[in-house]
Design an enzyme around this catalytic site. Structure first.
Site, mmCIF file in Angstrom:
data_model
loop_
_atom_site.group_PDB
_atom_site.id
_atom_site.type_symbol
_atom_site.label_atom_id
_atom_site.label_comp_id
_atom_site.label_asym_id
_atom_site.label_seq_id
_atom_site.Cartn_x
_atom_site.Cartn_y
_atom_site.Cartn_z
ATOM 1 N N LYS A 67 0.879 -1.181 0.000
ATOM 2 C CA LYS A 67 0.000 0.000 0.000
ATOM 3 C C LYS A 67 0.906 1.216 0.000
ATOM 4 C CE LYS A 67 -2.438 1.584 3.674
ATOM 5 N NZ LYS A 67 -3.598 1.754 4.586
ATOM 6 N N ARG A 111 -10.408 -2.205 7.001
ATOM 7 C CA ARG A 111 -9.464 -3.217 7.521
ATOM 8 C C ARG A 111 -9.060 -2.910 8.960
ATOM 9 N NH1 ARG A 111 -4.740 -0.432 9.116
ATOM 10 N NH2 ARG A 111 -3.081 -0.574 7.588
ATOM 11 N N GLN A 139 -12.369 7.324 11.845
ATOM 12 C CA GLN A 139 -12.206 5.875 12.052
ATOM 13 C C GLN A 139 -13.163 5.345 13.110
ATOM 14 O OE1 GLN A 139 -9.993 3.649 10.642
ATOM 15 N NE2 GLN A 139 -9.041 5.154 9.313
ATOM 16 N N MET A 219 -6.436 1.214 19.045
ATOM 17 C CA MET A 219 -6.290 1.256 17.584
ATOM 18 C C MET A 219 -5.638 2.535 17.067
ATOM 19 S SD MET A 219 -7.478 -1.685 17.106
ATOM 20 C CE MET A 219 -7.271 -1.691 15.338
ATOM 21 N N THR A 221 -2.809 4.232 18.166
ATOM 22 C CA THR A 221 -1.357 4.408 18.233
ATOM 23 C C THR A 221 -0.664 3.579 17.162
ATOM 24 O OG1 THR A 221 -1.472 4.941 20.562
ATOM 25 C CG2 THR A 221 0.649 4.198 19.750
HETATM 26 P P1 NAD Z 1 -9.700 11.965 12.933
HETATM 27 O O1 NAD Z 1 -8.848 13.154 12.701
HETATM 28 O O2 NAD Z 1 -10.960 11.804 12.184
HETATM 29 O O3 NAD Z 1 -10.066 11.871 14.501
HETATM 30 C C1 NAD Z 1 -9.073 12.079 15.472
HETATM 31 C C2 NAD Z 1 -9.579 11.645 16.832
HETATM 32 O O4 NAD Z 1 -8.549 11.893 17.795
HETATM 33 C C3 NAD Z 1 -10.800 12.429 17.307
HETATM 34 O O5 NAD Z 1 -11.572 11.615 18.157
HETATM 35 C C4 NAD Z 1 -10.149 13.573 18.089
HETATM 36 O O6 NAD Z 1 -11.027 14.160 19.035
HETATM 37 C C5 NAD Z 1 -9.035 12.816 18.766
HETATM 38 N N1 NAD Z 1 -7.939 13.693 19.193
HETATM 39 C C6 NAD Z 1 -7.323 14.665 18.464
HETATM 40 N N2 NAD Z 1 -6.362 15.237 19.205
HETATM 41 C C7 NAD Z 1 -6.371 14.635 20.430
HETATM 42 C C8 NAD Z 1 -5.628 14.777 21.613
HETATM 43 N N3 NAD Z 1 -4.662 15.681 21.716
HETATM 44 N N4 NAD Z 1 -5.902 13.962 22.667
HETATM 45 C C9 NAD Z 1 -6.874 13.030 22.568
HETATM 46 N N5 NAD Z 1 -7.626 12.837 21.472
HETATM 47 C C10 NAD Z 1 -7.372 13.641 20.416
HETATM 48 O O7 NAD Z 1 -8.721 10.711 12.721
HETATM 49 P P2 NAD Z 1 -9.115 9.218 12.384
HETATM 50 O O8 NAD Z 1 -9.073 9.052 10.914
HETATM 51 O O9 NAD Z 1 -10.330 8.860 13.136
HETATM 52 O O10 NAD Z 1 -7.844 8.448 12.963
HETATM 53 C C11 NAD Z 1 -7.657 8.323 14.375
HETATM 54 C C12 NAD Z 1 -6.305 7.705 14.639
HETATM 55 O O11 NAD Z 1 -6.278 6.358 14.156
HETATM 56 C C13 NAD Z 1 -5.132 8.396 13.958
HETATM 57 O O12 NAD Z 1 -4.139 8.592 14.933
HETATM 58 C C14 NAD Z 1 -4.661 7.411 12.913
HETATM 59 O O13 NAD Z 1 -3.279 7.498 12.678
HETATM 60 C C15 NAD Z 1 -5.029 6.098 13.566
HETATM 61 N N6 NAD Z 1 -5.171 4.972 12.632
HETATM 62 C C16 NAD Z 1 -4.716 3.765 13.027
HETATM 63 C C17 NAD Z 1 -4.834 2.668 12.175
HETATM 64 C C18 NAD Z 1 -4.352 1.321 12.607
HETATM 65 O O14 NAD Z 1 -4.322 0.408 11.776
HETATM 66 N N7 NAD Z 1 -4.033 1.121 13.845
HETATM 67 C C19 NAD Z 1 -5.417 2.832 10.914
HETATM 68 C C20 NAD Z 1 -5.906 4.084 10.548
HETATM 69 C C21 NAD Z 1 -5.782 5.161 11.428
#
Ligand code: NAD
Length: 321
Positions: A67, A111, A139, A219, A221
């Protein structure tokens, strides 16, 4: 070569197909039939973009590829498109020829939600009734929708750093006909299953917010420095992950490892539970914790499934290449 564009993914891919693909590839990883390549992630010095590759080879599913994509923070404002952009490329493991190019944006959300769902199916108590969400962004809604299919949940509770985003969770609970309650962090103790999916760099969930017997899917981090959970919780819990090497370096376990609270050998692959090589949850009082870091093989698995569906439905675009 087949092309499945982003615009077709929503009509083709289902949560069930994503779940099956991810569960299968986690099992293959645990039995050493599949492995992920080292991740490349670069700040390219243009448009503040972070770009990279996640790839791997699954000998069981005969899926090879990568990817490519990342995060372009100015996309929405400048171009009206989402900031996360990715594309999956699949190759024929017998010849090295490119066989498919697949839109990866929606697939990434599906996924990732499938990964926490696999952990909930295999590790949460059967009688789990209350699901708690930490995070309410893009997410989080995918996570919640998929998780609700894993147990007979009766209530959704949620906390978010930005409370104005909590209606996103309520909308999913409404869809499922379940009550939703916004809670303070202490209120998360009512949850039997917790999912954290934020972009936090500081621990949000502390031991006092989690009752015995809870399953936690962490999920958010997926990068060095990020953190959602107090490392003491990892020391208390039985810890599972998609891939141990990522868990200890870019996942939630990086902090507990750095503080010497747990060792690498304390972390089990979720695929081992799927395969029956690890018993999973051992008691109703045990806290189980899944450190979902996101591996390339998950992307390849769902992309390969969507290519099959596109071919079946006659919508894959074929090009000479
Ligand atoms: P998003 O920008 O739509 O949402 C971000 C979320 O984090 C919101 O709930 C927001 O309120 C919260 N947030 C922002 N700043 C914060 C802080 N300082 N303290 C606490 N919470 C805070 O992002 P998303 O697309 O929902 O992605 C969320 C996270 O998931 C991202 O960090 C992304 O990298 C991660 N992610 C992980 C995987 C995986 O496979 N593990 C896959 C995709 C995304």
């Amino acid at each position: 070569m087949l092309i499945v564009p982003e615009r077709d993914i929503a009509d083709l891919m289902t949560r069930h197909a994503a779940y099956d693909a991810v569960e299968k590839v986690f099992a293959a990883m645990a039995s050493a039939d599949a492995y992920n390549f080292p991740v490349i992630r670069e700040a390219i010095g243009h448009e503040d973009a972070l770009y990279g590759f996640k790839g791997g080879f699954d000998r069981a599913g005969m899926t090879l590829g990568l990817k490519a994509g990342g995060y372009w923070p100015n996309n929405l404002e400048k171009h009206g498109i989402i900031n996360h952009q990715s594309t999956v490329f699949l190759f024929d493991p017998d010849t090295g020829r490119a066989v498919a190019m697949v839109g990866g944006n929606l697939l990434t959300a599906l996924r990732t939600a499938a990964a926490s769902s696999v952990s909930i199916r295999h590790l949460a108590r059967d009688d789990a009734k209350v699901i708690g969400m930490v995070g309410a962004g893009h997410q989080a809604t995918f996570q919640l929708r998929a998780a609700l299919e894993q147990r007979r949940f009766e209530k959704v509770i949620g906390w978010n750093f930005h409370p104005e985003m909590l209606p996103n969770l309520k909308a999913v609970a409404d869809e499922a006909g379940l009550p939703f309650e916004a809670v303070e962090l202490d209120g998360l103790r009512a949850a039997d299953v917790l999912i954290s999916i934020t972009s936090s760099f500081e621990a949000i969930l502390k031991p006092e917010h989690v009752k015995p017997g809870t399953h936690i899917a962490c999920m958010g981090t997926d990068t060095k420095g990020k953190q959602e959970v107090d490392p003491r919780l990892l020391a208390q819990a039985t810890v599972f992950t998609d891939e141990v090497a990522q868990s200890i370096s870019i996942g939630e376990a990086q902090h507990a490892i750095a503080q010497g609270l747990i060792g690498e050998s304390d972390i089990a692959q979720i695929g081992a539970v799927v395969n029956g090589d690890h018993p999973g949850r051992r008691s109703a009082e045990e806290i189980t914790l899944f450190d979902g870091t996101g591996v390339g093989l998950q992307d390849l698995a769902v992309a390969s499934a969507v290519v099959d569906l596109a071919v079946e439905k006659g919508v894959a675009i074929e090009v000479d290449f």
